[in-house]
Design a protein around this motif. Structure first.
Motif, PDB file in Angstrom:
ATOM      1  N   VAL A 117       0.861  -1.181   0.000  1.00 33.56           N
ATOM      2  CA  VAL A 117       0.000   0.000   0.000  1.00 33.56           C
ATOM      3  C   VAL A 117       0.898   1.233   0.000  1.00 33.56           C
ATOM      4  N   ILE A 118       0.802   2.038  -1.043  1.00 33.25           N
ATOM      5  CA  ILE A 118       1.619   3.244  -1.176  1.00 33.25           C
ATOM      6  C   ILE A 118       0.707   4.462  -1.083  1.00 33.25           C
ATOM      7  N   GLY A 119       1.035   5.367  -0.164  1.00 33.77           N
ATOM      8  CA  GLY A 119       0.281   6.606  -0.033  1.00 33.77           C
ATOM      9  C   GLY A 119       0.953   7.726  -0.798  1.00 33.77           C
ATOM     10  N   LEU A 120       0.212   8.369  -1.693  1.00 36.92           N
ATOM     11  CA  LEU A 120       0.736   9.480  -2.498  1.00 36.92           C
ATOM     12  C   LEU A 120      -0.167  10.690  -2.309  1.00 36.92           C
ATOM     13  N   GLY A 121       0.425  11.843  -2.002  1.00 40.72           N
ATOM     14  CA  GLY A 121      -0.339  13.066  -1.788  1.00 40.72           C
ATOM     15  C   GLY A 121      -1.272  13.372  -2.946  1.00 40.72           C
ATOM     16  N   LYS A 122      -2.488  13.788  -2.625  1.00 36.34           N
ATOM     17  CA  LYS A 122      -3.476  14.071  -3.660  1.00 36.34           C
ATOM     18  C   LYS A 122      -3.098  15.282  -4.511  1.00 36.34           C
ATOM     19  N   HIS A 123      -2.132  16.079  -4.028  1.00 38.37           N
ATOM     20  CA  HIS A 123      -1.684  17.236  -4.811  1.00 38.37           C
ATOM     21  C   HIS A 123      -0.632  16.838  -5.849  1.00 38.37           C
ATOM     22  N   TYR A 124      -0.256  15.572  -5.901  1.00 41.88           N
ATOM     23  CA  TYR A 124       0.738  15.120  -6.882  1.00 41.88           C
ATOM     24  C   TYR A 124       0.060  14.810  -8.211  1.00 41.88           C
ATOM     25  N   HIS A 125      -0.198  15.864  -8.959  1.00 44.29           N
ATOM     26  CA  HIS A 125      -0.707  15.759 -10.319  1.00 44.29           C
ATOM     27  C   HIS A 125      -0.217  16.988 -11.079  1.00 44.29           C
ATOM     28  N   PRO A 126      -0.113  16.910 -12.409  1.00 43.12           N
ATOM     29  CA  PRO A 126       0.503  17.989 -13.189  1.00 43.12           C
ATOM     30  C   PRO A 126      -0.155  19.347 -13.052  1.00 43.12           C
ATOM     31  N   GLY A 127      -1.370  19.403 -12.502  1.00 39.80           N
ATOM     32  CA  GLY A 127      -2.026  20.688 -12.290  1.00 39.80           C
ATOM     33  C   GLY A 127      -1.475  21.456 -11.101  1.00 39.80           C
ATOM     34  N   THR A 128      -0.663  20.804 -10.272  1.00 38.71           N
ATOM     35  CA  THR A 128      -0.088  21.459  -9.101  1.00 38.71           C
ATOM     36  C   THR A 128       1.321  21.955  -9.408  1.00 38.71           C
ATOM     37  N   LEU A 129       1.506  23.274  -9.347  1.00 36.83           N
ATOM     38  CA  LEU A 129       2.834  23.862  -9.539  1.00 36.83           C
ATOM     39  C   LEU A 129       3.391  24.413  -8.232  1.00 36.83           C
ATOM     40  N   GLU A 130       2.500  24.857  -7.353  1.00 41.92           N
ATOM     41  CA  GLU A 130       2.895  25.327  -6.030  1.00 41.92           C
ATOM     42  C   GLU A 130       1.827  24.904  -5.020  1.00 41.92           C
ATOM     43  N   TYR A 131       2.231  24.736  -3.772  1.00 45.51           N
ATOM     44  CA  TYR A 131       1.250  24.414  -2.733  1.00 45.51           C
ATOM     45  C   TYR A 131       1.760  24.897  -1.382  1.00 45.51           C
ATOM     46  N   ARG A 132       0.832  25.214  -0.509  1.00 41.30           N
ATOM     47  CA  ARG A 132       1.128  25.626   0.862  1.00 41.30           C
ATOM     48  C   ARG A 132       0.220  24.859   1.811  1.00 41.30           C
ATOM     49  N   LEU A 133       0.736  24.582   2.995  1.00 42.25           N
ATOM     50  CA  LEU A 133      -0.067  23.908   4.002  1.00 42.25           C
ATOM     51  C   LEU A 133      -0.003  24.694   5.308  1.00 42.25           C
ATOM     52  N   PRO A 134      -1.104  25.311   5.709  1.00 45.58           N
ATOM     53  CA  PRO A 134      -1.120  26.051   6.977  1.00 45.58           C
ATOM     54  C   PRO A 134      -1.161  25.084   8.154  1.00 45.58           C
TER      55      PRO A 134
END
Length: 267
Positions: free
Chosen positions: A160-177
């Motif tokens: 079972v491999i967990g991969l962040g849901k933001h890992y797709h080509p539509g994501t260029l930048e991200y922030r997590l408060p």
């Protein structure tokens, strides 16, 4: 007046950031999703990315007692073994990179888990060593790890491999408060990522600043999609692969069945 703040190293910064991210709600959602996939609490489970104690601690407390853990960061493994001992949790902890795991661990497991968006940091967590660039080289590097996971499984086992849901080509930048306190005092945490899908590189920066301490690190990860990991699992020999998108966790799960025998349990 000179500052007497303690300067934290990367491992110390990560443990604060991990504590902040792993709220009780986050942990419960992730545990529930994992339990839905694994189901049988008697199965032997190897957690290959146990650095902060998540999700091994949660699974153990919920009845998954046939657990072992490993982490590439030797210091994290030592901290975790001490934590488990203090909590009287009997989970053996070892240190080793995923590229050599099948050689270092001389046994087979029913389930191998690599959770919390850890796989993508396989070459970028430490400042030394190989970091590939471009799809072909990155996929080759990831395949080495997936083959190690394959070799660690019993014939009817699964990964079972967990991969962040933001890992797709539509994501260029991200922030997590994030909000966090230490000894009742607030701690400022900045969490920022910048993704280059041509190079297949994510540059992730975390800064923490407390009243008596501060520190920061820059880590690199490979940008890869859940569909690409699924295809690489098949090429590594897994008979069946499922992509599961649970509602609660920030990760999607890519599940690889070594022989396909347990495929009916995972729909």
């Amino acid at each position: 007046m000179a500052s007497h703040k303690k300067i934290l190293d990367a491992t110390e910064v990560w443990h604060i950031a991990a504590d902040a991210m792993h709220s009780s709600e986050y942990r419960a959602n992730y545990r529930d999703a994992l339990e839905f996939v694994i189901r049988d609490k008697k199965l032997s489970v190897l957690d290959t990315a146990c650095g902060s104690g998540f999700p091994s601690t949660d699974l153990y407390k919920d009845g998954f007692t046939n657990l072992e853990a490993s982490d590439a960061d030797k210091k994290s493994a030592e901290i975790l073994q001490s934590l488990f001992s203090n909590l009287k949790i009997s989970i053996p902890v070892s240190a080793g990179t995923w590229q050599e795991l099948a050689e270092k661990i001389d046994k087979k497991f029913d389930v191998v888990i690599n959770c919390d968006n850890s796989l993508v940091y396989m070459d970028g967590w430490f400042e030394t060593g190989t970091f590939a660039e471009g799809s072909e080289d990155v996929f080759q590097r990831v395949s080495i790890v997936l083959k190690n996971f394959y070799d660690l499984l019993k014939q009817d086992g699964f990964v079972v491999i967990g991969l962040g849901k933001h890992y797709h080509p539509g994501t260029l930048e991200y922030r997590l408060p994030l909000q966090y306190s230490a000894d009742g005092k607030g701690v400022g945490i900045e969490w920022f990522g910048s993704m280059d899908w041509e190079k297949r590189e994510n540059r992730w920066t975390v800064k923490v600043k407390g009243e008596d301490f501060e520190g920061e690190f820059l880590k690199r990860s490979y940008t890869i999609t859940k569909e690409e990991i699924a295809e690489l699992l098949k090429k590594a020999g897994f008979a069946k692969v499922h992509i599961i998108e649970p509602d609660g966790p920030k990760d999607n799960f890519i599940v690889g069945l070594k022989s396909g025998i347990v495929g009916s349990k995972i729909n």
